[in-house]
Design a protein around this motif. Sequence first.
Motif, PDB file in Angstrom:
ATOM      1  N   GLY A 209     -28.655 -24.963  31.313  1.00  0.00           N
ATOM      2  CA  GLY A 209     -27.203 -24.911  31.149  1.00  0.00           C
ATOM      3  C   GLY A 209     -26.505 -23.886  32.011  1.00  0.00           C
ATOM      4  O   GLY A 209     -25.307 -23.631  31.823  1.00  0.00           O
ATOM      5  N   THR A 210     -27.208 -23.302  32.970  1.00  0.00           N
ATOM      6  CA  THR A 210     -26.601 -22.276  33.827  1.00  0.00           C
ATOM      7  C   THR A 210     -26.474 -22.722  35.275  1.00  0.00           C
ATOM      8  O   THR A 210     -26.062 -21.942  36.123  1.00  0.00           O
ATOM      9  CB  THR A 210     -27.433 -20.982  33.778  1.00  0.00           C
ATOM     10  N   GLY A 211     -26.842 -23.970  35.583  1.00  0.00           N
ATOM     11  CA  GLY A 211     -26.863 -24.434  36.959  1.00  0.00           C
ATOM     12  C   GLY A 211     -25.600 -25.153  37.380  1.00  0.00           C
ATOM     13  O   GLY A 211     -24.581 -25.171  36.683  1.00  0.00           O
ATOM     14  N   GLU A 212     -25.697 -25.776  38.560  1.00  0.00           N
ATOM     15  CA  GLU A 212     -24.550 -26.459  39.150  1.00  0.00           C
ATOM     16  C   GLU A 212     -24.079 -27.633  38.292  1.00  0.00           C
ATOM     17  O   GLU A 212     -22.889 -27.906  38.214  1.00  0.00           O
ATOM     18  CB  GLU A 212     -24.915 -26.955  40.550  1.00  0.00           C
ATOM     19  N   LEU A 213     -25.002 -28.335  37.647  1.00  0.00           N
ATOM     20  CA  LEU A 213     -24.608 -29.486  36.842  1.00  0.00           C
ATOM     21  C   LEU A 213     -23.698 -29.071  35.691  1.00  0.00           C
ATOM     22  O   LEU A 213     -22.682 -29.719  35.413  1.00  0.00           O
ATOM     23  CB  LEU A 213     -25.849 -30.200  36.308  1.00  0.00           C
ATOM     24  N   ALA A 214     -24.040 -27.993  35.015  1.00  0.00           N
ATOM     25  CA  ALA A 214     -23.236 -27.539  33.878  1.00  0.00           C
ATOM     26  C   ALA A 214     -21.849 -27.091  34.325  1.00  0.00           C
ATOM     27  O   ALA A 214     -20.895 -27.153  33.549  1.00  0.00           O
ATOM     28  CB  ALA A 214     -23.954 -26.393  33.165  1.00  0.00           C
ATOM     29  N   ARG A 215     -21.723 -26.661  35.585  1.00  0.00           N
ATOM     30  CA  ARG A 215     -20.427 -26.185  36.090  1.00  0.00           C
ATOM     31  C   ARG A 215     -19.637 -27.262  36.826  1.00  0.00           C
ATOM     32  O   ARG A 215     -18.489 -27.034  37.196  1.00  0.00           O
ATOM     33  CB  ARG A 215     -20.650 -24.993  37.032  1.00  0.00           C
ATOM     34  N   SER A 216     -20.249 -28.411  37.049  1.00  0.00           N
ATOM     35  CA  SER A 216     -19.613 -29.440  37.864  1.00  0.00           C
ATOM     36  C   SER A 216     -18.424 -30.070  37.145  1.00  0.00           C
ATOM     37  O   SER A 216     -18.524 -30.494  35.988  1.00  0.00           O
ATOM     38  CB  SER A 216     -20.637 -30.524  38.221  1.00  0.00           C
ATOM     39  N   ALA A 217     -17.295 -30.144  37.854  1.00  0.00           N
ATOM     40  CA  ALA A 217     -16.106 -30.792  37.293  1.00  0.00           C
ATOM     41  C   ALA A 217     -16.256 -32.304  37.280  1.00  0.00           C
ATOM     42  O   ALA A 217     -15.525 -32.999  36.568  1.00  0.00           O
ATOM     43  CB  ALA A 217     -14.876 -30.396  38.108  1.00  0.00           C
ATOM     44  N   GLN A 218     -17.200 -32.829  38.052  1.00  0.00           N
ATOM     45  CA  GLN A 218     -17.390 -34.276  38.123  1.00  0.00           C
ATOM     46  C   GLN A 218     -18.366 -34.784  37.071  1.00  0.00           C
ATOM     47  O   GLN A 218     -18.485 -35.983  36.869  1.00  0.00           O
ATOM     48  CB  GLN A 218     -17.893 -34.658  39.517  1.00  0.00           C
ATOM     49  N   ALA A 219     -19.083 -33.880  36.418  1.00  0.00           N
ATOM     50  CA  ALA A 219     -20.067 -34.277  35.412  1.00  0.00           C
ATOM     51  C   ALA A 219     -19.417 -34.346  34.033  1.00  0.00           C
ATOM     52  O   ALA A 219     -18.429 -33.667  33.757  1.00  0.00           O
ATOM     53  CB  ALA A 219     -21.229 -33.292  35.401  1.00  0.00           C
ATOM     54  N   ARG A 220     -20.002 -35.181  33.182  1.00  0.00           N
ATOM     55  CA  ARG A 220     -19.619 -35.234  31.773  1.00  0.00           C
ATOM     56  C   ARG A 220     -20.875 -34.997  30.956  1.00  0.00           C
ATOM     57  O   ARG A 220     -21.761 -35.850  30.904  1.00  0.00           O
ATOM     58  CB  ARG A 220     -19.000 -36.585  31.435  1.00  0.00           C
ATOM     59  N   ILE A 221     -20.945 -33.830  30.363  1.00  0.00           N
ATOM     60  CA  ILE A 221     -22.133 -33.466  29.583  1.00  0.00           C
ATOM     61  C   ILE A 221     -21.940 -33.988  28.164  1.00  0.00           C
ATOM     62  O   ILE A 221     -21.261 -33.371  27.344  1.00  0.00           O
ATOM     63  CB  ILE A 221     -22.362 -31.945  29.599  1.00  0.00           C
ATOM     64  N   CYS A 222     -22.520 -35.129  27.888  1.00  0.00           N
ATOM     65  CA  CYS A 222     -22.359 -35.790  26.593  1.00  0.00           C
ATOM     66  C   CYS A 222     -23.717 -35.918  25.905  1.00  0.00           C
ATOM     67  O   CYS A 222     -24.758 -35.812  26.529  1.00  0.00           O
ATOM     68  CB  CYS A 222     -21.756 -37.186  26.777  1.00  0.00           C
ATOM     69  N   GLY A 223     -23.660 -36.187  24.614  1.00  0.00           N
ATOM     70  CA  GLY A 223     -24.866 -36.486  23.860  1.00  0.00           C
ATOM     71  C   GLY A 223     -25.512 -35.316  23.165  1.00  0.00           C
ATOM     72  O   GLY A 223     -26.557 -35.475  22.515  1.00  0.00           O
ATOM     73  N   GLN A 224     -24.916 -34.103  23.263  1.00  0.00           N
ATOM     74  CA  GLN A 224     -25.551 -32.923  22.668  1.00  0.00           C
ATOM     75  C   GLN A 224     -25.897 -33.084  21.192  1.00  0.00           C
ATOM     76  O   GLN A 224     -26.967 -32.602  20.774  1.00  0.00           O
ATOM     77  CB  GLN A 224     -24.663 -31.679  22.857  1.00  0.00           C
ATOM     78  N   PRO A 225     -25.061 -33.745  20.354  1.00  0.00           N
ATOM     79  CA  PRO A 225     -25.429 -33.859  18.932  1.00  0.00           C
ATOM     80  C   PRO A 225     -26.743 -34.597  18.690  1.00  0.00           C
ATOM     81  O   PRO A 225     -27.359 -34.429  17.639  1.00  0.00           O
ATOM     82  CB  PRO A 225     -24.242 -34.628  18.327  1.00  0.00           C
ATOM     83  N   ALA A 226     -27.169 -35.412  19.653  1.00  0.00           N
ATOM     84  CA  ALA A 226     -28.415 -36.164  19.467  1.00  0.00           C
ATOM     85  C   ALA A 226     -29.631 -35.422  20.003  1.00  0.00           C
ATOM     86  O   ALA A 226     -30.767 -35.781  19.652  1.00  0.00           O
ATOM     87  CB  ALA A 226     -28.309 -37.524  20.155  1.00  0.00           C
ATOM     88  N   TRP A 227     -29.426 -34.410  20.854  1.00  0.00           N
ATOM     89  CA  TRP A 227     -30.562 -33.708  21.446  1.00  0.00           C
ATOM     90  C   TRP A 227     -31.422 -33.082  20.347  1.00  0.00           C
ATOM     91  O   TRP A 227     -30.911 -32.467  19.402  1.00  0.00           O
ATOM     92  CB  TRP A 227     -30.093 -32.629  22.399  1.00  0.00           C
ATOM     93  N   GLY A 228     -32.703 -33.255  20.466  1.00  0.00           N
ATOM     94  CA  GLY A 228     -33.632 -32.679  19.502  1.00  0.00           C
ATOM     95  C   GLY A 228     -33.859 -33.510  18.266  1.00  0.00           C
ATOM     96  O   GLY A 228     -34.659 -33.141  17.412  1.00  0.00           O
ATOM     97  N   LYS A 229     -33.167 -34.644  18.143  1.00  0.00           N
ATOM     98  CA  LYS A 229     -33.327 -35.508  16.978  1.00  0.00           C
ATOM     99  C   LYS A 229     -34.095 -36.771  17.364  1.00  0.00           C
ATOM    100  O   LYS A 229     -34.068 -37.204  18.506  1.00  0.00           O
ATOM    101  CB  LYS A 229     -31.966 -35.906  16.402  1.00  0.00           C
ATOM    102  N   ARG A 230     -34.757 -37.369  16.392  1.00  0.00           N
ATOM    103  CA  ARG A 230     -35.392 -38.654  16.649  1.00  0.00           C
ATOM    104  C   ARG A 230     -34.391 -39.761  16.363  1.00  0.00           C
ATOM    105  O   ARG A 230     -33.493 -39.622  15.511  1.00  0.00           O
ATOM    106  CB  ARG A 230     -36.639 -38.821  15.803  1.00  0.00           C
ATOM    107  N   GLY A 231     -34.538 -40.863  17.057  1.00  0.00           N
ATOM    108  CA  GLY A 231     -33.618 -41.964  16.879  1.00  0.00           C
ATOM    109  C   GLY A 231     -34.078 -43.193  17.632  1.00  0.00           C
ATOM    110  O   GLY A 231     -35.256 -43.339  17.969  1.00  0.00           O
ATOM    111  N   ILE A 232     -33.136 -44.066  17.922  1.00  0.00           N
ATOM    112  CA  ILE A 232     -33.409 -45.283  18.677  1.00  0.00           C
ATOM    113  C   ILE A 232     -32.489 -45.288  19.885  1.00  0.00           C
ATOM    114  O   ILE A 232     -31.284 -45.073  19.759  1.00  0.00           O
ATOM    115  CB  ILE A 232     -33.179 -46.559  17.844  1.00  0.00           C
ATOM    116  N   GLY A 233     -33.065 -45.521  21.056  1.00  0.00           N
ATOM    117  CA  GLY A 233     -32.281 -45.642  22.274  1.00  0.00           C
ATOM    118  C   GLY A 233     -31.968 -47.099  22.549  1.00  0.00           C
ATOM    119  O   GLY A 233     -32.845 -47.965  22.463  1.00  0.00           O
TER     120      GLY A 233
END
Length: 646
Positions: A209-233
Motif C-alpha cells: 500500500g505504499t507504492g505507485e499503484l496506491a498513489r495512482s489517480a487512475q487506479a480504483r482500489i476496490c474490494g478491501q472488505p472482501a480481502w482475507g475472507k473466504r467466498g465465491i469468485g
Amino acid sequence: KQDPVLGQHCAEFHSDAKADLATCFVDRCLRFAREGGSVALVTPQNWLFLTSYKKLRERLLKSEQWDFVARLGPRAFETISGEVVNVALLGLTRRAPSPEHTFAGWDVGEAKTPEGKAEGLSVDALLVKQARQLENPTSEITLNAQDWHVLLKDYATCHQGLITGDNGRFLFSFWEVSFPTHRWAFLQAAPEDGRIVSGCSYAVDWCNGTGELARSAQARICGQPAWGKRGIGISVTRNLFRAAYLGTFFDCTLAALTPKLNESFNAIYAFVISDEFPRLVREADQALSVTEGSFLKIPFDLSHWQRVAQEKYPNGLPKPHSDDPTQWLFNGHPKGSDRPLQVAVARLLGYRWPRQTGSSFPDCPALDPDGLEAHADADGIVPLASIAGEASAADRLRALLKDAYGEEWSAAKLKELLGDWDSLEDWLRDGFFAEHCQIFHQRPFVWHVWDGRKDGFHVLVNYHNLAAPNGEGRKTLEKLIYTYLGRWIERQQDEVKAGKEGADARLTAALHLKAELEKILLGEKPYDIFVRWKPLHQQPIGWEPDINDGVRLNIRPWLQTSLAPVTRPKKGACILRVTPKINYGKDRGKEPHRAKEDFPWFWSWDERTEDFLGNAAFDGARWNDLHYSRACKQAAREKRGAQCDH
C-alpha cells in the motif's frame, strides 16, 4: 421536432454520455398516444434491470399499463449478428393499471436464431402481475414467479475488484516475479472455466500500500472488505463462471461474494455453484457485463440450500486445490500435475512455486521440502548436451522424474508422459519451449536458447537467474556465454581440427550465437531494455534487467537477435527456440503528466527516439517499443548525478 419535450430529451442525450436515447423514447412515445392508446417498441433491454433506470421503471409501472414484455436477447435480427445488440419487445397502453393487472411475458434470449426466438414467442406466455414488479429489487422487470421477499443480499455481500489503470505495469503473471516479497501480492482474476480453483495466475505490484499503484489517480482500489475472507469468485462476463475466492486481491473481472455469517457459507456456496444461480442472475441482469449488485438481487431459500449442501458435501466443502501449474495454489510437484514434464523441467532449473517458498492460502498452508530440491541446478543453466562436466538435461530429468514418481516410475510411465514424442531428448529439444510459452501465457520463465541447429548448442536457462538483482543476472548471462557456450565452441574447434563432419557448420552457428549474446550483454540499441514507466536516467544500460519489470520487457533484446544464415532460420526467428507471441505496441490508457526531461517518450514519439520534438504537446501515449543508445542513457545518468551533487 414536433414534440418539444422529446426534442429536449434528444438534446440532453447529446450532452449527457450516460443517457440512453432508446429509453427516452420509451418514456416519451406514450405522449403520441391518446388515452387508452398503445405503443409497441423494440429497445435495448438493459433499462429493464439496470439500477440507473430505477426511477423510470417505477414511474411507468405505477402510471402505465404494461401489456407484454418479450426478452429477445442477442441475435434477434436476421441482418445483425453478434452479441452486442441485446433487445426486448414490449407493449404499453396509456392508462393507469388496475391493482390486479397482469401482463404477458416471454424470455427467448437463449434461442440462437431469429427463427428460434419466433418459435419461442408462439408458446403460451407467463402471466406476470404488474404491481408485483415494484416489490423486486430496484423495481427491475422479472419474468418469473419467484419469491422476492428473501434475497441473497440478506445473507451475503458482493464486491467489485480493483482497477489498476495500467495492467502492463502493475499486473503480471506470478511466475514472472519472485516470492516471498513485500512488493507483490497475489491477485485473483475471473474464473476461466468450471474448476473449483481458477483465475489464480496473477500478482499485483502493491508494495504493502505504499507504492505507485496506491498513489495512482487512475487506479480504483476496490474490494478491501472482501480481502482475507473466504467466498465465491464470479466472472462478471457472459459465462458467469464461478470458483472459490481465496481472500486475496482481485481485479474488476471478478466479483467476490462473501457470506455475512460463516454459518451460511456452505448453503451459499452450494447455491452459487449450482445451475440455478446463473439462470436467476440472467433473469435479473441480461447485460454482457453483470454489475456486482445484480448477483445479490435474486431470491435465496436458505433452508433449501442448507439441505442441498448437507447432501452434496456431508464432510464439508472441498478444500481449494489445483493441479494446474499456472495457479499460485499449485503444490509444485510433477506427480499429479496437469503438466508433469513442464513442472519437472521447472524444478530441474531451480524454480519453486509460491507455496514452496513460504506463501500460504486458506486451507492451503506453505509446503515443506518434497525431496526434489536435490535435483535443482545451482546456477539455473542446464545444457541439453553434456557440457562442463554436467550430465545431459534428459538424463537429469529422468533422475528427477524417477524420484518424483517413486515405485510408479517405469519406461511405460515415461512413454505415457511423452505422448506422441519418441524420446525425452526429442521433446526437450523440439517440444518443450513451444509448450512452455503456450501454457504460461507467452511469459516464459524457462528460456530455451539455441544456435539454430538441431545438432548444435541448446541450453535451458531459469529467467529468475538471468534477471537476478545486484548484478547477478549479468553474471548468469556471462557464465552462459563464456563457460557453457565457450566450452561448446572449444569442442567444435577440436572437431574441426579432427575433420569431423559438420563441425565447421556447428562452429559457425555457435560463434554467431556468442556474438548475439554479447550484443544483449552490451545493450546497444536495438538490443536494449526499455521500461516506459522509468525515467531516462533509470533505464537499464546493457543487461541490467529488473525482475519487477516483467518478462515482456526484459525478453525484448532476445527477440531482436537472429540466427546464423547457415542454419536457414525461419523469418523472424531469434536465438530462443520459438519466438514468444508478445505485443510491444501501445498499451491502453494515457500516462499522467510527466516531466519532459525524464520521460520524453510521453511527449512525442519519433522513430529516431533520441530526437523528440521540443514543442510537441503532451500526449501521454504508452509506447513500449522504443530504443535508446547506451550513450543517451549514460548522459542522462551523469546529468542527474550532477544535479544531485549540486
